[in-house]
Design an enzyme around this catalytic site. Sequence first.
Site: not given
Ligand SMILES: [Zn+2]
Length: 344
Positions: A297-298, A301, A310
């Site tokens: 997830h990170e 980004h 997000d």
């Molecule tokens: Zn996030």
Amino acid sequence: MKFLGNIALLASLASAASMGKRASPLDVQIEQVSNSGLKASITNTGAEDLKVLKTGTILDSAPVEKIQVFHGSSKLDFMGIRLRVSNAGFDEESFQTIPAGQTIEVSFDAAELHDLAVTGDYDFVANGVLSYAAADSTEIAGAVPYSSNTLTAQVDGTEAAKVRSAFLNKRTSVQSDCTGTKLTATRNAETACRSFAAAASSAALTNTAKVSEYFKSTSVGSTVAAVFARVISECGSSTSGVSRTYCSDVYGACSSNVLAYTLPSASYIVNCNLFFTALPATTNTCHAQDQATTTLHETTHLTQIAGTDDLGYGYAAATRLSSSQALNNADSYALFANAIHVGC
Ligand SMILES: [Zn+2]
């Protein structure tokens, strides 16, 4: 940089403002208190106290996205941190009560969150949603939208650039970093992130039903696969990748429930204590969180990987997004990778 026509900008500000006035008990006023320092005064105009969630919102002391900034007709990119929050439930200290009729104030520096290095007039506006819980509970019971005045303020670019530079240089003062069991867990999460992304990348090209479930279109598989391909490369290179991972809370953003955060504009990721204490290395539970998908997830980004936002956390929120939103939502990739790993 994202560009918006003047008419579109004015229309979006106007509609947000009128929607906020009709639907929300929150009145938000933004004012300039120093060159790039802003203060938001948030008044509960309703008849009942509001116990609102601070984590990840305008009330968070960490440099999360709190305002939108426009320079001329363009909206400035957000350059602060993005949090990943545990879905295991919040504690009392994650909330702040705004009594009925009362005003609370929060201050922050816009130059930590945006590049204001060009001297001139900027427009600042705070639009968002605050989740709330009942007074005797920490369960999220609903959400109220808010939208502030539009503040037009002149900013000295040289002074703002100094603030931004000091913000980015915080990481050089980090004394302790990932060592011992934290180092082992961080490396294992990167290895698992790589193998999850590899399985997800090939599934994105072959499993149209899953792509459609998470990304709301049958024709975006190759786009999804390309993002996962970049994740494979990033999670697979602990020394030569574009990002660095820290285990120290550089920006004081590891409040309760925060698992990890990313500063996309400076390409680094921080694993909070909760990452190590609350998450399994990997999970076989559908849509549950683990260290592997948190790292994945990170990683999405990061500006160089997908530069995701997000927009929806968790399965219910993520699968309500449009296709273009899902492609820009970090958790959509994490949830897809989890589903392929679990086989759910
Ligand atoms: Zn996030």
